[in-house]
Design a protein around this motif. Structure first.
Motif, PDB file in Angstrom:
ATOM      1  N   LEU A 124       1.115  -1.245  -0.018  1.00  0.00           N
ATOM      2  CA  LEU A 124      -0.017   0.167  -0.064  1.00  0.00           C
ATOM      3  C   LEU A 124       0.943   1.124  -0.058  1.00  0.00           C
ATOM      4  O   LEU A 124       0.314   2.287  -0.410  1.00  0.00           O
ATOM      5  N   LEU A 125       2.257   1.001   0.061  1.00  0.00           N
ATOM      6  CA  LEU A 125       3.081   2.293   0.279  1.00  0.00           C
ATOM      7  C   LEU A 125       3.203   2.885  -1.300  1.00  0.00           C
ATOM      8  O   LEU A 125       3.528   4.028  -1.297  1.00  0.00           O
ATOM      9  N   LEU A 126       3.094   1.856  -2.054  1.00  0.00           N
ATOM     10  CA  LEU A 126       3.022   2.199  -3.762  1.00  0.00           C
ATOM     11  C   LEU A 126       2.334   3.382  -4.038  1.00  0.00           C
ATOM     12  O   LEU A 126       2.587   4.537  -4.600  1.00  0.00           O
ATOM     13  N   PRO A 127       0.988   3.116  -4.028  1.00  0.00           N
ATOM     14  CA  PRO A 127       0.004   4.193  -4.089  1.00  0.00           C
ATOM     15  C   PRO A 127      -0.046   5.419  -3.345  1.00  0.00           C
ATOM     16  O   PRO A 127      -0.018   6.518  -3.694  1.00  0.00           O
ATOM     17  N   MET A 128       0.636   5.149  -2.204  1.00  0.00           N
ATOM     18  CA  MET A 128       0.575   6.388  -1.257  1.00  0.00           C
ATOM     19  C   MET A 128       1.561   7.259  -1.727  1.00  0.00           C
ATOM     20  O   MET A 128       1.707   8.533  -1.752  1.00  0.00           O
ATOM     21  N   ARG A 129       2.908   6.646  -1.957  1.00  0.00           N
ATOM     22  CA  ARG A 129       4.120   7.231  -2.696  1.00  0.00           C
ATOM     23  C   ARG A 129       3.757   7.985  -4.058  1.00  0.00           C
ATOM     24  O   ARG A 129       4.075   9.139  -4.410  1.00  0.00           O
ATOM     25  N   ALA A 130       2.828   7.267  -4.916  1.00  0.00           N
ATOM     26  CA  ALA A 130       2.526   7.950  -6.145  1.00  0.00           C
ATOM     27  C   ALA A 130       1.535   9.174  -5.968  1.00  0.00           C
ATOM     28  O   ALA A 130       1.696  10.137  -6.606  1.00  0.00           O
ATOM     29  N   PHE A 131       0.573   9.059  -4.959  1.00  0.00           N
ATOM     30  CA  PHE A 131      -0.014  10.162  -4.797  1.00  0.00           C
ATOM     31  C   PHE A 131       0.664  11.393  -4.089  1.00  0.00           C
ATOM     32  O   PHE A 131       0.536  12.677  -4.388  1.00  0.00           O
ATOM     33  N   LEU A 173       3.773  12.095  -4.860  1.00  0.00           N
ATOM     34  CA  LEU A 173       4.681  12.694  -5.929  1.00  0.00           C
ATOM     35  C   LEU A 173       3.575  13.458  -6.815  1.00  0.00           C
ATOM     36  O   LEU A 173       4.061  14.383  -7.168  1.00  0.00           O
ATOM     37  N   VAL A 174       2.436  13.289  -7.038  1.00  0.00           N
ATOM     38  CA  VAL A 174       1.599  13.846  -7.865  1.00  0.00           C
ATOM     39  C   VAL A 174       1.305  15.169  -7.264  1.00  0.00           C
ATOM     40  O   VAL A 174       1.082  15.991  -7.807  1.00  0.00           O
ATOM     41  N   TRP A 175       0.764  15.151  -5.923  1.00  0.00           N
ATOM     42  CA  TRP A 175       0.485  16.171  -5.009  1.00  0.00           C
ATOM     43  C   TRP A 175       1.562  17.117  -5.027  1.00  0.00           C
ATOM     44  O   TRP A 175       1.573  18.152  -5.468  1.00  0.00           O
ATOM     45  N   LYS A 176       2.879  16.518  -4.858  1.00  0.00           N
ATOM     46  CA  LYS A 176       3.967  17.596  -4.616  1.00  0.00           C
ATOM     47  C   LYS A 176       4.392  18.166  -5.930  1.00  0.00           C
ATOM     48  O   LYS A 176       4.707  19.416  -5.922  1.00  0.00           O
ATOM     49  N   HIS A 177       4.608  17.489  -7.199  1.00  0.00           N
ATOM     50  CA  HIS A 177       4.806  17.946  -8.424  1.00  0.00           C
ATOM     51  C   HIS A 177       3.667  18.496  -9.188  1.00  0.00           C
ATOM     52  O   HIS A 177       3.940  19.504 -10.177  1.00  0.00           O
ATOM     53  N   PHE A 228      -2.591  24.060  -7.030  1.00  0.00           N
ATOM     54  CA  PHE A 228      -3.807  24.444  -6.086  1.00  0.00           C
ATOM     55  C   PHE A 228      -3.335  25.949  -5.240  1.00  0.00           C
ATOM     56  O   PHE A 228      -3.877  26.635  -5.160  1.00  0.00           O
ATOM     57  N   PHE A 229      -1.798  25.635  -5.019  1.00  0.00           N
ATOM     58  CA  PHE A 229      -1.551  26.895  -4.281  1.00  0.00           C
ATOM     59  C   PHE A 229      -0.753  27.894  -5.162  1.00  0.00           C
ATOM     60  O   PHE A 229       0.175  28.769  -4.411  1.00  0.00           O
ATOM     61  N   GLN A 230      -0.678  28.127  -6.312  1.00  0.00           N
ATOM     62  CA  GLN A 230      -0.022  29.064  -7.022  1.00  0.00           C
ATOM     63  C   GLN A 230      -0.597  30.204  -6.634  1.00  0.00           C
ATOM     64  O   GLN A 230      -1.773  30.655  -6.470  1.00  0.00           O
TER      65      GLN A 230
END
Length: 174
Positions: free
Chosen positions: A129-136, A138-142, A148-150
Motif C-alpha cells: 500500500l506504500l506504492l500508491p501512497m508514494r504515487a499520490f 509525488l503527484v501532489w508535490k509536483h 492549487f497553491f499558485q
C-alpha cells in the motif's frame, strides 16, 4: 572517488550514460529475479500447504510489478543510433537524481523487500500500500500542490492598459 567539484558538475558523455544504464537495468533485473526466486522457492518448499489464493495473487502481482518496471527501464533508457552506428541519443539517464528512473528503481527496491519479507509473515504484503501512497505524494508535490497553491498573478502594465481600454469602450457605449 573523485574530489567534489566546487563549480559546475561535469556532464556525462553518451557512452558513459549508455554503459551505466545497461549496468543499472541488469542490477535491478537481478534484484527482482533474486527476490522472486527466493520467495517462490521458500514458499514452495516450506509453506506449500499453507499457500492461499491471496498469497498466490499477491506473488503474481509483485512479479507483474517487476516485469512492468523492467520494461519501463529498458524503454526509457533505449539508445538511438545513426546509420553508421554512432550514438545519437543514449536514452534517459536512469541514475539521474530526481528523474523517472529513480522512481522506477524505488518501486523495484520496495517490491523486492516486501517479496522477501512476505516469507516471514503474510502481513508484510500490506506494505504494498506504500506504492500508491508514494504515487499520490509525488503527484501532489509536483502537479496538484503547485497548481492549487499558485499565487495570483499581479496586474502588469499591459493588463492595466487593457482594463482602461475596456472602461473607455464601456463609457462610449453608454
Amino acid at each position: 572517488m573523485p574530489p567534489p567539484h566546487k563549480g559546475k558538475v561535469p556532464t556525462k558523455g553518451a557512452k558513459q550514460i549508455l554503459t551505466e544504464n545497461v549496468a543499472t537495468v541488469n542490477f535491478y533485473r537481478n534484484m527482482s529475479l533474486g527476490a522472486g526466486l527466493f520467495f517462490n522457492i521458500v514458499s514452495s518448499v516450506f509453506y506449500y500447504d499453507s499457500l492461499t489464493g491471496l498469497t498466490i495473487f499477491l506473488n503474481f502481482f509483485v512479479i507483474m510489478i517487476y516485469v512492468g518496471c523492467y520494461q519501463m527501464m529498458r524503454y526509457i533508457s533505449r539508445p538511438r543510433y545513426s546509420d553508421n552506428s554512432q550514438i545519437i541519443d543514449p536514452g534517459l539517464d536512469l541514475n539521474m537524481e530526481g528523474g523517472m528512473g529513480e522512481h522506477v528503481k524505488d518501486i523495484i527496491i520496495l517490491s523486492s523487500i516486501i517479496h522477501v519479507l512476505a516469507v516471514v509473515s503474510s502481513y508484510f504484503w500490506l506494505l504494498l500500500l506504500l506504492l500508491p501512497m508514494r504515487a499520490f505524494y509525488l503527484v501532489w508535490k509536483h502537479i496538484l500542490g503547485p497548481w492549487f497553491f499558485q499565487e495570483v498573478p499581479e496586474d502588469t502594465e499591459q493588463d492595466e492598459k487593457k482594463r482602461k481600454k475596456l472602461e473607455r469602450k464601456m463609457n462610449r457605449m453608454k
